[in-house]
Design a protein around this motif. Structure first.
Motif, PDB file in Angstrom:
ATOM      1  N   LEU A 323      18.728  -1.490   7.506  1.00  0.00           N
ATOM      2  CA  LEU A 323      19.345  -1.169   8.800  1.00  0.00           C
ATOM      3  C   LEU A 323      20.333  -0.014   8.643  1.00  0.00           C
ATOM      4  CD1 LEU A 323      20.629  -3.829  11.307  1.00  0.00           C
ATOM      5  CD2 LEU A 323      22.080  -1.916  10.720  1.00  0.00           C
ATOM      6  N   GLU A 324      21.171  -0.075   7.636  1.00  0.00           N
ATOM      7  CA  GLU A 324      22.162   0.935   7.227  1.00  0.00           C
ATOM      8  C   GLU A 324      23.282   1.140   8.233  1.00  0.00           C
ATOM      9  OE1 GLU A 324      21.325   0.748   4.507  1.00  0.00           O
ATOM     10  OE2 GLU A 324      19.221   1.119   4.238  1.00  0.00           O
ATOM     11  N   SER A 325      22.968   1.429   9.492  1.00  0.00           N
ATOM     12  CA  SER A 325      24.012   1.650  10.492  1.00  0.00           C
ATOM     13  C   SER A 325      23.431   1.404  11.873  1.00  0.00           C
ATOM     14  CB  SER A 325      24.553   3.081  10.402  1.00  0.00           C
ATOM     15  OG  SER A 325      25.481   3.341  11.450  1.00  0.00           O
ATOM     16  N   ALA A 326      24.298   0.997  12.798  1.00  0.00           N
ATOM     17  CA  ALA A 326      23.884   0.807  14.192  1.00  0.00           C
ATOM     18  C   ALA A 326      24.055   2.082  15.008  1.00  0.00           C
ATOM     19  CB  ALA A 326      24.690  -0.324  14.825  1.00  0.00           C
ATOM     20  N   THR A 360      19.936  -4.871   5.398  1.00  0.00           N
ATOM     21  CA  THR A 360      20.983  -4.256   4.585  1.00  0.00           C
ATOM     22  C   THR A 360      21.706  -3.243   5.452  1.00  0.00           C
ATOM     23  OG1 THR A 360      19.526  -2.477   3.798  1.00  0.00           O
ATOM     24  CG2 THR A 360      19.593  -4.500   2.501  1.00  0.00           C
ATOM     25  N   CYS A 361      22.999  -3.186   5.316  1.00  0.00           N
ATOM     26  CA  CYS A 361      23.786  -2.219   6.078  1.00  0.00           C
ATOM     27  C   CYS A 361      24.935  -1.726   5.212  1.00  0.00           C
ATOM     28  CB  CYS A 361      24.305  -2.820   7.375  1.00  0.00           C
ATOM     29  SG  CYS A 361      25.076  -4.434   7.197  1.00  0.00           S
ATOM     30  N   THR A 376      28.140  -1.587  13.796  1.00  0.00           N
ATOM     31  CA  THR A 376      27.201  -2.167  12.836  1.00  0.00           C
ATOM     32  C   THR A 376      27.487  -3.649  12.635  1.00  0.00           C
ATOM     33  OG1 THR A 376      26.959  -0.042  11.705  1.00  0.00           O
ATOM     34  CG2 THR A 376      26.308  -2.013  10.484  1.00  0.00           C
ATOM     35  N   THR A 380      24.978  -6.857  13.626  1.00  0.00           N
ATOM     36  CA  THR A 380      24.541  -7.932  12.736  1.00  0.00           C
ATOM     37  C   THR A 380      24.928  -9.298  13.298  1.00  0.00           C
ATOM     38  OG1 THR A 380      26.568  -7.787  11.399  1.00  0.00           O
ATOM     39  CG2 THR A 380      24.692  -6.475  10.694  1.00  0.00           C
ATOM     40  N   ALA A 394      25.629  -6.390   2.583  1.00  0.00           N
ATOM     41  CA  ALA A 394      26.543  -5.327   2.996  1.00  0.00           C
ATOM     42  C   ALA A 394      27.073  -4.604   1.772  1.00  0.00           C
ATOM     43  CB  ALA A 394      27.717  -5.917   3.790  1.00  0.00           C
TER      44      ALA A 394
END
Length: 542
Positions: A323-326, A360-361, A376, A380, A394
């Motif tokens: 996912l890394e970032s929203a 994963t973010c 983010t 989640t 994270a």
């Protein structure tokens, strides 16, 4: 004469925990041990054995060896070649380890490989007594070629660095065989010799497995997208290659015969399109879906509802999404495939198909404000609350040498330090508008985001047997370990501070690094794609 070749991860005892070196695109110190089966080094051990060499697998980290015990075994074997995979935060430690061994066993050839070595190959030759540095991700083919060179005088393939006359002094210079080339087809590789590479060491201490024992495969190298600027493997594997769906199904059958109950394929992004359909249908036709559980990495938005449903029928369970970032602006800057507003829909479709999505973010981007980072965390929490994801990871974003992100930070003066010891995710490395304490609070906040009444109820109500109970207990222990990794109750920073105080001023810890700059990043990550091209990639049969 055959060579004695040792593929190893010498032990690195440390108050910060267990180092995650093998099969990791990013490095962390874990308080709760986690061991991941290193696929490419295992292929290397297999092909070297087939070539007639005597191969020794000595993962001192996974074996939890003491330094004394590992050194004793090394002395008993006295290999002709020692090959070590290196990650950025431990490279200085392994320089000292090699120097120690070289002083006692000078006839051994010491070989370093891995993403840090690919990013800065000359640095390690200048800072330790290593004989060769192998660049690129094909350690298996490269080590086989190097051993043929040492044994028979075979010409070295591109990507190898060494001292011109085999000695390290002021009059000599470092030479290389040129830029590494990943031209080997993976379909020529044999099945991994799991006994030789001691797969059982990695079969239980791993949070990705619900059903034990479990193991890893890696059908492709590495990611068919392969452009994320932060990923150290996009510059190690610069072109995507893949074994056939039939070969991968054959390997799954072999693992079933070994008694494996769950398999996670760690290809950067699992092959999609026609390959995926062929593989899933083959698994179902052979009846493997009734005997083993599968998992893999995937990009949000890359698959259709039909794809997820087929994977569910083939008994895929664990689906890891980066996912890394929203924030779409961050995804664009990272060259991450997909759209932020499509993340939730991907999780929903995967969950509907019976899969267990894991996301994963990351936080700590120099360009993200606290409000943007909070998005983010909020995402989640929302995904957990709706029951669309089951677990998460994270981390603080790390700019590893050799990656486009490292180059960008270097050019814009965004690096706080280039002391590789500090690149272990315990502290931010990039200058960030969010204070360190708040940033660490956010990493804990991401883990805490699953503690909603609905999620807890969903987990409890999902229990069907004692296997589920054991999995929930193991998962809870790993969450507590991750909270400690990111300074829960001050533990993470306390560990790091103690180590720094213990090593400050000691010989071997404070030497300056090489002044050699890392090479320019090559491969697909260096070329931004227009939106039209990015959209078309997803539909290809990879």
């Amino acid at each position: 004469m055959p060579l004695k070749v040792m593929i190893a991860y010498p032990p690195l005892p440390d108050k910060k925990g267990v180092p995650l070196i093998s099969q990791n695109r990013q490095f962390q110190w874990f308080n709760k041990p986690t061991f991941i089966f290193p696929c490419v080094p295992a292929y290397a051990a297999t092909v070297l054995k087939q070539a007639g060499h005597d191969v020794y697998w000595e993962d001192g980290v996974a074996q939890m060896d003491s330094v004394e015990d590992w050194d004793k075994r090394f002395g008993q074997i006295q290999p002709d070649v020692l090959a070590i995979e290196v990650k950025t935060p431990v490279v200085k430690r392994y320089w000292k380890y090699i120097d120690k061994l070289k002083a006692i066993y000078p006839k051994t050839k010491y070989v370093l490989m891995g993403d840090h070595i690919t990013g800065m190959p000359e640095e390690s030759l200048r800072n330790c007594q290593a004989d060769y540095c192998i660049t690129g991700g094909d350690f298996d083919f490269a080590l086989l070629n190097l051993c043929a060179h040492l044994d028979k005088g075979t010409d070295l393939e591109p990507g190898v660095y060494f001292w011109r006359d085999g000695r390290r002094d002021a009059t000599d210079k470092i030479v290389s065989t040129g830029r590494f080339e990943l031209k080997h087809g993976l379909d020529v590789l044999p099945m991994i010799d799991r006994q030789l590479s001691k797969w059982h060491l990695y079969a239980k201490e791993n949070g990705n497995f619900k059903y034990l024992p479990g193991t890893y495969t890696m059908v492709g190298r590495d990611c068919w997208w392969g452009r994320c600027t932060f990923c150290s493997w996009t510059t190690t594997f610069t072109n995507f290659r893949c074994r056939t769906a039939q070969q991968h199904a054959d390997e799954i059958g072999h693992l079933i015969d070994l008694g494996v109950r769950e398999v996670f394929d760690d290809t950067g992004t699992f092959p999609a399109g026609g390959w995926l359909k062929e593989f899933c249908k083959e698994v179902i036709q052979r009846g493997y879906h009734e005997k083993i559980t599968l998992g893999c990495n995937m990009i949000p938005g890359a698959l259709s509802e039909e794809d997820y449903d087929l994977m569910g029928k083939a008994n895929f369970r664990f689906m890891l999404f980066g996912l890394e970032s929203a924030n779409q602006s961050t995804l664009d800057r990272l060259h991450k495939l997909g759209q932020a507003d499509k993340i939730e829909e991907s999780m929903r479709l995967a969950k509907k198909a019976g899969l267990m999505p894991h996301v994963t973010c990351m936080v700590g981007y120099p360009w993200e404000t606290k409000e943007e980072a909070q998005r983010t965390i909020d995402l989640t929490r929302s995904l957990f609350d709706k029951g669309y994801i089951d677990t998460l990871q994270a981390t603080i974003c790390m700019p590893y040498p050799g990656t486009p992100l490292f180059k960008e930070c270097k050019e814009q003066n965004l690096l706080r330090t280039e002391d590789w010891d500090d690149y272990g995710m315990r502290d931010p490395i990039m200058k960030c508008p969010i204070p360190d304490d708040e940033l660490l609070d956010m990493t804990r906040g991401i883990y805490n985001s699953f503690l909603t009444p609905r999620f807890i109820w969903n987990q409890v109500s999902s229990v069907r047997n004692f296997e589920d109970v054991k999995y929930l207990i193991r998962g809870g222990m790993r969450v507590l370990g991750h909270l400690a990794d990111f300074n829960f109750f001050g533990l993470g920073q306390k560990q790091t501070k103690e180590v720094r105080q213990a090593t400050k001023g000691k010989i071997g810890y404070d030497e300056p690094l090489s002044d050699e700059p890392p090479p320019e990043p090559h491969g697909r990550v260096a070329r931004p794609l227009p939106p039209s091209r990015a959209k078309s990639v997803v539909s290809k049969d990879v």
